[in-house]
Design a protein around this motif. Structure first.
Motif, PDB file in Angstrom:
ATOM      1  N   GLU A   1       0.804  -1.229   0.000  1.00  0.00           N
ATOM      2  CA  GLU A   1       0.000   0.000   0.000  1.00  0.00           C
ATOM      3  C   GLU A   1       0.833   1.273   0.000  1.00  0.00           C
ATOM      4  O   GLU A   1       0.351   2.342  -0.353  1.00  0.00           O
ATOM      5  CB  GLU A   1      -0.996   0.009   1.178  1.00  0.00           C
ATOM      6  N   THR A   2       2.117   1.193   0.345  1.00  0.00           N
ATOM      7  CA  THR A   2       2.970   2.395   0.330  1.00  0.00           C
ATOM      8  C   THR A   2       3.651   2.577  -1.028  1.00  0.00           C
ATOM      9  O   THR A   2       4.395   3.522  -1.230  1.00  0.00           O
ATOM     10  CB  THR A   2       4.056   2.303   1.425  1.00  0.00           C
ATOM     11  N   GLY A   3       3.401   1.635  -1.957  1.00  0.00           N
ATOM     12  CA  GLY A   3       4.011   1.736  -3.278  1.00  0.00           C
ATOM     13  C   GLY A   3       5.392   1.119  -3.358  1.00  0.00           C
ATOM     14  O   GLY A   3       6.104   1.306  -4.331  1.00  0.00           O
ATOM     15  N   VAL A   4       5.802   0.345  -2.356  1.00  0.00           N
ATOM     16  CA  VAL A   4       7.127  -0.269  -2.330  1.00  0.00           C
ATOM     17  C   VAL A   4       7.059  -1.660  -2.946  1.00  0.00           C
ATOM     18  O   VAL A   4       6.186  -2.459  -2.606  1.00  0.00           O
ATOM     19  CB  VAL A   4       7.661  -0.349  -0.873  1.00  0.00           C
ATOM     20  N   THR A   5       7.933  -1.933  -3.855  1.00  0.00           N
ATOM     21  CA  THR A   5       8.013  -3.254  -4.479  1.00  0.00           C
ATOM     22  C   THR A   5       8.582  -4.236  -3.470  1.00  0.00           C
ATOM     23  O   THR A   5       9.509  -3.918  -2.740  1.00  0.00           O
ATOM     24  CB  THR A   5       8.943  -3.199  -5.721  1.00  0.00           C
ATOM     25  N   ASP A   6       8.033  -5.450  -3.473  1.00  0.00           N
ATOM     26  CA  ASP A   6       8.531  -6.417  -2.492  1.00  0.00           C
ATOM     27  C   ASP A   6       9.932  -6.935  -2.866  1.00  0.00           C
ATOM     28  O   ASP A   6      10.389  -6.780  -3.992  1.00  0.00           O
ATOM     29  CB  ASP A   6       7.529  -7.539  -2.247  1.00  0.00           C
ATOM     30  N   GLU A   7      10.586  -7.519  -1.912  1.00  0.00           N
ATOM     31  CA  GLU A   7      11.973  -7.979  -2.071  1.00  0.00           C
ATOM     32  C   GLU A   7      12.093  -9.045  -3.160  1.00  0.00           C
ATOM     33  O   GLU A   7      13.097  -9.101  -3.863  1.00  0.00           O
ATOM     34  CB  GLU A   7      12.500  -8.505  -0.733  1.00  0.00           C
ATOM     35  N   ARG A   8      11.063  -9.870  -3.304  1.00  0.00           N
ATOM     36  CA  ARG A   8      11.103 -10.923  -4.337  1.00  0.00           C
ATOM     37  C   ARG A   8      11.215 -10.293  -5.728  1.00  0.00           C
ATOM     38  O   ARG A   8      11.985 -10.755  -6.567  1.00  0.00           O
ATOM     39  CB  ARG A   8       9.843 -11.780  -4.225  1.00  0.00           C
ATOM     40  N   ASP A   9      10.465  -9.239  -5.977  1.00  0.00           N
ATOM     41  CA  ASP A   9      10.536  -8.556  -7.266  1.00  0.00           C
ATOM     42  C   ASP A   9      11.904  -7.909  -7.476  1.00  0.00           C
ATOM     43  O   ASP A   9      12.451  -7.927  -8.578  1.00  0.00           O
ATOM     44  CB  ASP A   9       9.450  -7.486  -7.371  1.00  0.00           C
ATOM     45  N   LYS A  10      12.445  -7.345  -6.419  1.00  0.00           N
ATOM     46  CA  LYS A  10      13.776  -6.720  -6.524  1.00  0.00           C
ATOM     47  C   LYS A  10      14.826  -7.779  -6.869  1.00  0.00           C
ATOM     48  O   LYS A  10      15.737  -7.529  -7.662  1.00  0.00           O
ATOM     49  CB  LYS A  10      14.136  -6.011  -5.219  1.00  0.00           C
ATOM     50  N   GLN A  11      14.700  -8.948  -6.275  1.00  0.00           N
ATOM     51  CA  GLN A  11      15.642 -10.028  -6.559  1.00  0.00           C
ATOM     52  C   GLN A  11      15.533 -10.459  -8.023  1.00  0.00           C
ATOM     53  O   GLN A  11      16.540 -10.706  -8.674  1.00  0.00           O
ATOM     54  CB  GLN A  11      15.391 -11.225  -5.624  1.00  0.00           C
ATOM     55  N   ARG A  12      14.308 -10.536  -8.541  1.00  0.00           N
ATOM     56  CA  ARG A  12      14.116 -10.912  -9.951  1.00  0.00           C
ATOM     57  C   ARG A  12      14.741  -9.860 -10.865  1.00  0.00           C
ATOM     58  O   ARG A  12      15.331 -10.188 -11.892  1.00  0.00           O
ATOM     59  CB  ARG A  12      12.632 -11.077 -10.287  1.00  0.00           C
ATOM     60  N   LEU A  13      14.622  -8.598 -10.484  1.00  0.00           N
ATOM     61  CA  LEU A  13      15.240  -7.527 -11.270  1.00  0.00           C
ATOM     62  C   LEU A  13      16.762  -7.659 -11.246  1.00  0.00           C
ATOM     63  O   LEU A  13      17.426  -7.499 -12.271  1.00  0.00           O
ATOM     64  CB  LEU A  13      14.811  -6.156 -10.736  1.00  0.00           C
ATOM     65  N   ARG A  14      17.337  -7.984 -10.093  1.00  0.00           N
ATOM     66  CA  ARG A  14      18.794  -8.191 -10.007  1.00  0.00           C
ATOM     67  C   ARG A  14      19.237  -9.346 -10.893  1.00  0.00           C
ATOM     68  O   ARG A  14      20.278  -9.271 -11.548  1.00  0.00           O
ATOM     69  CB  ARG A  14      19.209  -8.428  -8.550  1.00  0.00           C
ATOM     70  N   ILE A  15      18.433 -10.406 -10.935  1.00  0.00           N
ATOM     71  CA  ILE A  15      18.751 -11.549 -11.812  1.00  0.00           C
ATOM     72  C   ILE A  15      18.791 -11.093 -13.262  1.00  0.00           C
ATOM     73  O   ILE A  15      19.740 -11.393 -13.992  1.00  0.00           O
ATOM     74  CB  ILE A  15      17.734 -12.691 -11.619  1.00  0.00           C
ATOM     75  N   TRP A  16      17.755 -10.364 -13.689  1.00  0.00           N
ATOM     76  CA  TRP A  16      17.698  -9.875 -15.061  1.00  0.00           C
ATOM     77  C   TRP A  16      18.916  -9.020 -15.397  1.00  0.00           C
ATOM     78  O   TRP A  16      19.560  -9.189 -16.425  1.00  0.00           O
ATOM     79  CB  TRP A  16      16.410  -9.088 -15.277  1.00  0.00           C
ATOM     80  N   LEU A  17      19.255  -8.092 -14.506  1.00  0.00           N
ATOM     81  CA  LEU A  17      20.385  -7.203 -14.767  1.00  0.00           C
ATOM     82  C   LEU A  17      21.702  -7.970 -14.841  1.00  0.00           C
ATOM     83  O   LEU A  17      22.567  -7.657 -15.670  1.00  0.00           O
ATOM     84  CB  LEU A  17      20.443  -6.105 -13.702  1.00  0.00           C
ATOM     85  N   ARG A  18      21.853  -8.963 -14.012  1.00  0.00           N
ATOM     86  CA  ARG A  18      23.082  -9.769 -14.060  1.00  0.00           C
ATOM     87  C   ARG A  18      23.152 -10.608 -15.327  1.00  0.00           C
ATOM     88  O   ARG A  18      24.223 -10.749 -15.931  1.00  0.00           O
ATOM     89  CB  ARG A  18      23.196 -10.629 -12.810  1.00  0.00           C
ATOM     90  N   LEU A  19      22.029 -11.212 -15.740  1.00  0.00           N
ATOM     91  CA  LEU A  19      22.006 -11.973 -16.996  1.00  0.00           C
ATOM     92  C   LEU A  19      22.363 -11.073 -18.173  1.00  0.00           C
ATOM     93  O   LEU A  19      23.156 -11.444 -19.044  1.00  0.00           O
ATOM     94  CB  LEU A  19      20.627 -12.602 -17.221  1.00  0.00           C
ATOM     95  N   LEU A  20      21.787  -9.882 -18.190  1.00  0.00           N
ATOM     96  CA  LEU A  20      22.055  -8.927 -19.262  1.00  0.00           C
ATOM     97  C   LEU A  20      23.524  -8.511 -19.272  1.00  0.00           C
ATOM     98  O   LEU A  20      24.169  -8.486 -20.318  1.00  0.00           O
ATOM     99  CB  LEU A  20      21.150  -7.704 -19.091  1.00  0.00           C
ATOM    100  N   LYS A  21      24.061  -8.212 -18.091  1.00  0.00           N
ATOM    101  CA  LYS A  21      25.455  -7.767 -17.992  1.00  0.00           C
ATOM    102  C   LYS A  21      26.421  -8.838 -18.482  1.00  0.00           C
ATOM    103  O   LYS A  21      27.311  -8.556 -19.298  1.00  0.00           O
ATOM    104  CB  LYS A  21      25.775  -7.410 -16.539  1.00  0.00           C
ATOM    105  N   ILE A  22      26.245 -10.077 -18.014  1.00  0.00           N
ATOM    106  CA  ILE A  22      27.184 -11.133 -18.418  1.00  0.00           C
ATOM    107  C   ILE A  22      27.026 -11.459 -19.898  1.00  0.00           C
ATOM    108  O   ILE A  22      28.012 -11.708 -20.593  1.00  0.00           O
ATOM    109  CB  ILE A  22      27.052 -12.395 -17.523  1.00  0.00           C
ATOM    110  N   SER A  23      25.809 -11.401 -20.396  1.00  0.00           N
ATOM    111  CA  SER A  23      25.575 -11.649 -21.816  1.00  0.00           C
ATOM    112  C   SER A  23      26.290 -10.601 -22.670  1.00  0.00           C
ATOM    113  O   SER A  23      26.966 -10.924 -23.647  1.00  0.00           O
ATOM    114  CB  SER A  23      24.075 -11.640 -22.094  1.00  0.00           C
ATOM    115  N   ARG A  24      26.168  -9.347 -22.281  1.00  0.00           N
ATOM    116  CA  ARG A  24      26.826  -8.264 -23.028  1.00  0.00           C
ATOM    117  C   ARG A  24      28.350  -8.361 -22.946  1.00  0.00           C
ATOM    118  O   ARG A  24      29.050  -8.101 -23.920  1.00  0.00           O
ATOM    119  CB  ARG A  24      26.345  -6.907 -22.522  1.00  0.00           C
ATOM    120  N   GLN A  25      28.853  -8.715 -21.763  1.00  0.00           N
ATOM    121  CA  GLN A  25      30.301  -8.856 -21.606  1.00  0.00           C
ATOM    122  C   GLN A  25      30.833  -9.986 -22.497  1.00  0.00           C
ATOM    123  O   GLN A  25      31.859  -9.830 -23.166  1.00  0.00           O
ATOM    124  CB  GLN A  25      30.667  -9.150 -20.151  1.00  0.00           C
TER     125      GLN A  25
END
Length: 157
Positions: free
Chosen positions: A6-30
């Motif tokens: 209700e405060t507009g804060v994304t839960d930790e599970r979603d943040k973890q999924r975002l970190r996974i995506w960013l890491r996959l993207l980073k290693i793929s680009r590297q």
């Protein structure tokens, strides 16, 4: 779908999924950048050219230009320029399709097949060395995890 309280804060599970995506993207680009550089330095070639050769290598009888474009998910124009240079270099030939004056089959020459086989073997060793920090067990688990991922709405290949 994001789980927001209700405060507009994304839960930790979603943040973890975002970190996974960013890491996959980073290693793929590297990895892609490293492969592009190695292809340039060691074989005086490009990744798109390597991709065209790989597609043709898998199809011994060659492919129509339209099928090649579709397989690589690029426009006919992009493939045409690469194929022109490969023809000039003696790596591929264009063979007319009987009954269709506009269609051409593109296939590797013996030289193209031999040169690509060597490049592919070296390319495979590059990938192996880049992922060498994974144990066999970790690699198996990672492949299983990635194979089991299904993205809603994404087209499967």
């Amino acid at each position: 779908m994001s789980l927001v309280d209700e405060t507009g804060v994304t839960d930790e599970r979603d943040k973890q999924r975002l970190r996974i995506w960013l890491r996959l993207l980073k290693i793929s680009r590297q990895m892609e950048a490293e492969i592009r550089e190695r292809l340039r330095v060691e074989f005086a070639t490009t990744l798109p050219r390597f991709d065209v050769l790989a597609a043709l290598y898998r199809e011994k009888d060659g492919m129509k230009m339209s099928a090649l474009s579709a397989a690589l998910m690029v426009s006919n124009g992009n493939v045409t320029g690469i194929v022109e240079r490969l023809v000039t270099d003696g790596m591929v030939v264009r063979v007319p399709v009987s009954g269709d004056r506009r269609a051409m089959i593109v296939q590797l020459t013996d030289k193209g097949r031999e040169d690509f086989a060597h490049m592919a073997k070296v390319h495979e060793s590059w990938i192996a060395s880049m992922l060498d920090m994974l144990s066999d067990q970790d690699a198996d688990v990672l492949v299983d995890l990635l194979d089991n991922m299904q993205i809603k709405g994404a087209k499967t290949q």
